[in-house]
Scaffold this motif. Structure first.
Motif, PDB file in Angstrom:
ATOM      1  N   TYR A 179      -4.400  -1.001  -1.973  1.00  0.00           N
ATOM      2  CA  TYR A 179      -3.364  -2.027  -2.048  1.00  0.00           C
ATOM      3  C   TYR A 179      -3.100  -2.374  -3.505  1.00  0.00           C
ATOM      4  CZ  TYR A 179      -3.382  -2.779   2.970  1.00  0.00           C
ATOM      5  OH  TYR A 179      -3.251  -2.606   4.323  1.00  0.00           O
TER       6      TYR A 179
ATOM      7  N   GLY B  15       1.215   4.781   0.925  1.00  0.00           N
ATOM      8  CA  GLY B  15       0.537   5.769   1.770  1.00  0.00           C
ATOM      9  C   GLY B  15      -0.838   5.272   2.178  1.00  0.00           C
ATOM     10  N   ASP B  16      -1.852   6.116   1.938  1.00  0.00           N
ATOM     11  CA  ASP B  16      -3.220   5.724   2.289  1.00  0.00           C
ATOM     12  C   ASP B  16      -4.019   5.320   1.053  1.00  0.00           C
ATOM     13  OD1 ASP B  16      -3.464   8.169   1.090  1.00  0.00           O
ATOM     14  OD2 ASP B  16      -4.568   9.131   2.727  1.00  0.00           O
TER      15      ASP B  16
ATOM     16  N   ARG C 132       0.848  -1.190   0.000  1.00  0.00           N
ATOM     17  CA  ARG C 132       0.000   0.000   0.000  1.00  0.00           C
ATOM     18  C   ARG C 132       0.881   1.236   0.000  1.00  0.00           C
ATOM     19  NH1 ARG C 132      -4.670   1.340   4.513  1.00  0.00           N
ATOM     20  NH2 ARG C 132      -6.006   2.644   3.162  1.00  0.00           N
TER      21      ARG C 132
END
Length: 202
Positions: A184, A180-181, A178
Motif C-alpha cells: 500500500y 496490483g499485489d 495498492r
C-alpha cells in the motif's frame, strides 16, 4: 469549447462529445472508432510502462481483455455511474489518452476524476485541459458538487496536473492505494468544488 450531449439527467453521466478543438473527448465503448483500431489502442495503452505503473488497465493487454474493457465502459455509461472518455486527436482520430469521472457518493454529488496519456501525447498540457473540461462538463450536466483527484505521492506529473487544473492539495492519505499485489502506498488528495472559480482550458 462546444459540448453536445444526449441527455442531462441530474446525477447521472450520459454519453457526450466534448470538443476542445485540436482534441475531442469521446465516450469509450464498442461504438468508438479510433484510427488503427480501438482494441489495438486499448492494448497499446495497457502495455505502456507509465500507464501500467500509475493507472493499470487490469487485464486489457490482449484482445479479449481490451474488448472487456470496452464492454465495461458501455455498461457504466448505461448505468450513468462512470463517464470514461477517450482523448482523441481531431485531425487524425488517433488516441491520446483517457479522462474519466466516477461517482463516489452519487447522492451527495461527489465524484473522482482520473486520467492517463500515451507517451506521444505527453508534455502538451492535454491532461490538464481534459481534466478541466470534463470537470466543467460534469458540473454542468450531472450536478457535481465536489470533485476529488487522488495520485500516488511519487507521481509528480499528476500532482502538477491537479494544481494546474484548479484542484488544491487537501492532504496525504496514508497507505490508501495498492498497485496490483504490491504494498500500500500514500496518496495526495486534491479537490475542487463546483463553486470554485473556473480554470481556463489553455
Amino acid at each position: 469549447m462546444t459540448i453536445s450531449d444526449t441527455a442531462t439527467d441530474q446525477r447521472h453521466f450520459r454519453p457526450a462529445v466534448v470538443d476542445l478543438g485540436d482534441v475531442q473527448l469521446r465516450p469509450w465503448g464498442r461504438a468508438l472508432d479510433l484510427t488503427g483500431g480501438t482494441v489495438a489502442a486499448v492494448i497499446a495503452a495497457a502495455v505502456d510502462p507509465e500507464i501500467a505503473r500509475w493507472n493499470p488497465l487490469l487485464d486489457a493487454t490482449d484482445p479479449a481483455g481490451a474488448e472487456a474493457y470496452l464492454d465495461r465502459s458501455d455498461a457504466r455509461w448505461a448505468e450513468g455511474s462512470t463517464a470514461s472518455f477517450a482523448i482523441t486527436d481531431t485531425a487524425d482520430g488517433t488516441l491520446c489518452g483517457n479522462v474519466a469521472l466516477l461517482w463516489t457518493d452519487q447522492a451527495d454529488g461527489v465524484a473522482m476524476v482520473g486520467y492517463w496519456l500515451l507517451r506521444a501525447a505527453r508534455g502538451r498540457g492535454l491532461a490538464t485541459r481534459a481534466t478541466t473540461a470534463v470537470t466543467r462538463w460534469g458540473v454542468r450536466t450531472a450536478g457535481l458538487r465536489r470533485i476529488e483527484l487522488y495520485h500516488d505521492v511519487d507521481n509528480q506529473a499528476s500532482c502538477h496536473v491537479a494544481t494546474r487544473a484548479g484542484f488544491p492539495y487537501e492532504g496525504t492519505l496514508r497507505a490508501s492505494y495498492r498497485h496490483g499485489d504490491g504494498p500500500y502506498t500514500n496518496e495526495h488528495l486534491h479537490a475542487r468544488l463546483a463553486t470554485d472559480p473556473e480554470v481556463g482550458l489553455g
